[in-house]
Design a protein around this motif. Structure first.
Motif, PDB file in Angstrom:
ATOM      1  N   PHE A  89       0.922  -1.222  -0.102  1.00 22.74           N
ATOM      2  CA  PHE A  89       0.105   0.066   0.111  1.00 22.74           C
ATOM      3  C   PHE A  89       0.771   1.205   0.051  1.00 22.74           C
ATOM      4  CE2 PHE A  89      -2.382  -3.373   1.748  1.00 22.74           C
ATOM      5  CZ  PHE A  89      -3.398  -3.464   1.381  1.00 22.74           C
ATOM      6  N   LYS A  95      -4.911   9.167   2.063  1.00 23.25           N
ATOM      7  CA  LYS A  95      -5.585   7.940   1.747  1.00 23.25           C
ATOM      8  C   LYS A  95      -4.748   6.775   1.347  1.00 23.25           C
ATOM      9  CE  LYS A  95      -9.344  10.634  -0.521  1.00 23.25           C
ATOM     10  NZ  LYS A  95      -9.942  10.916  -1.938  1.00 23.25           N
ATOM     11  N   LYS A  97      -3.923   3.670  -0.620  1.00 21.64           N
ATOM     12  CA  LYS A  97      -4.078   2.827  -1.706  1.00 21.64           C
ATOM     13  C   LYS A  97      -3.374   1.882  -2.082  1.00 21.64           C
ATOM     14  CE  LYS A  97      -3.815   6.759  -4.150  1.00 21.64           C
ATOM     15  NZ  LYS A  97      -3.847   7.669  -5.119  1.00 21.64           N
TER      16      LYS A  97
END
Length: 181
Positions: A89, A95, A97
């Motif tokens: 990730f 965020k 992702k």
């Protein structure tokens, strides 16, 4: 980061269980590399002197697969399961992702392991097995190289992002490269 903090993340320094797992995998890797080397000698012997097939059954043991699997587990135990999972990730603008290049590299390595595991069911030809073994080793090398490059790129992006947020109000004269490490 200083070298002391980097070395403290190594499996041999993180505790008894990671150290024992890493050491065990080193032994498995050593045994499988010896077997892999011997099987390659047997394949080349069979290619250049086809009359000697006494050792060909030994060479069919999936030493290459065991070698690759032990290398992958060593990568995981080296930094820890959590960090190995977190590498899949990336955090951007708060965020989380998927880091697609790392995910694709991981899937390619899983595919290489499955290929090596099933290779002996597809062919018995020593020439083909030797060529496929070379291709698998080269592919593992390339995926590891690319994966490392993308992981380092992600780490650099995170450091730059932290650094730019840390110094945004000051924006200027007092900022040095050492502030961001």
């Amino acid at each position: 980061m200083d070298s002391e903090s980097d070395s403290s993340k190594h499996a041999l320094r993180r505790g008894r269980i990671p150290a024992a797992m890493y050491s065990f995998l080193v032994h498995i890797l050593t045994i499988s590399l010896i077997g892999f080397g011997v099987s390659y000698v047997v394949f080349f012997d069979e290619i250049f002197q086809p009359a000697n097939t006494d050792y060909l059954d030994f060479a069919r043991f999936p030493f290459l697969t065991v070698t690759i699997i032990s290398l992958e587990f060593m990568r995981v135990t080296h930094c820890g399961l959590k960090e190995a999972f977190d590498r899949l990730f990336q955090t951007s603008e708060g965020k989380r992702k998927l880091n697609w290049p790392v995910v694709i590299g991981t899937l390619l390595r899983v595919g290489i392991i499955l290929f090596c595991l099933t290779l002996y069911t597809w062919t018995n030809d020593p020439e083909t097995l030797a060529a496929c073994g070379f291709a698998a080793v080269f592919s593992v090398f390339l995926t590891h190289l690319l994966n490392t490059a993308f992981i380092e790129k992600t780490k650099m992006t995170l450091v730059e992002d932290k650094c730019s947020r840390k110094h945004r109000p000051a924006m200027g004269n007092g900022r040095s490269e050492e502030d961001c490490t």
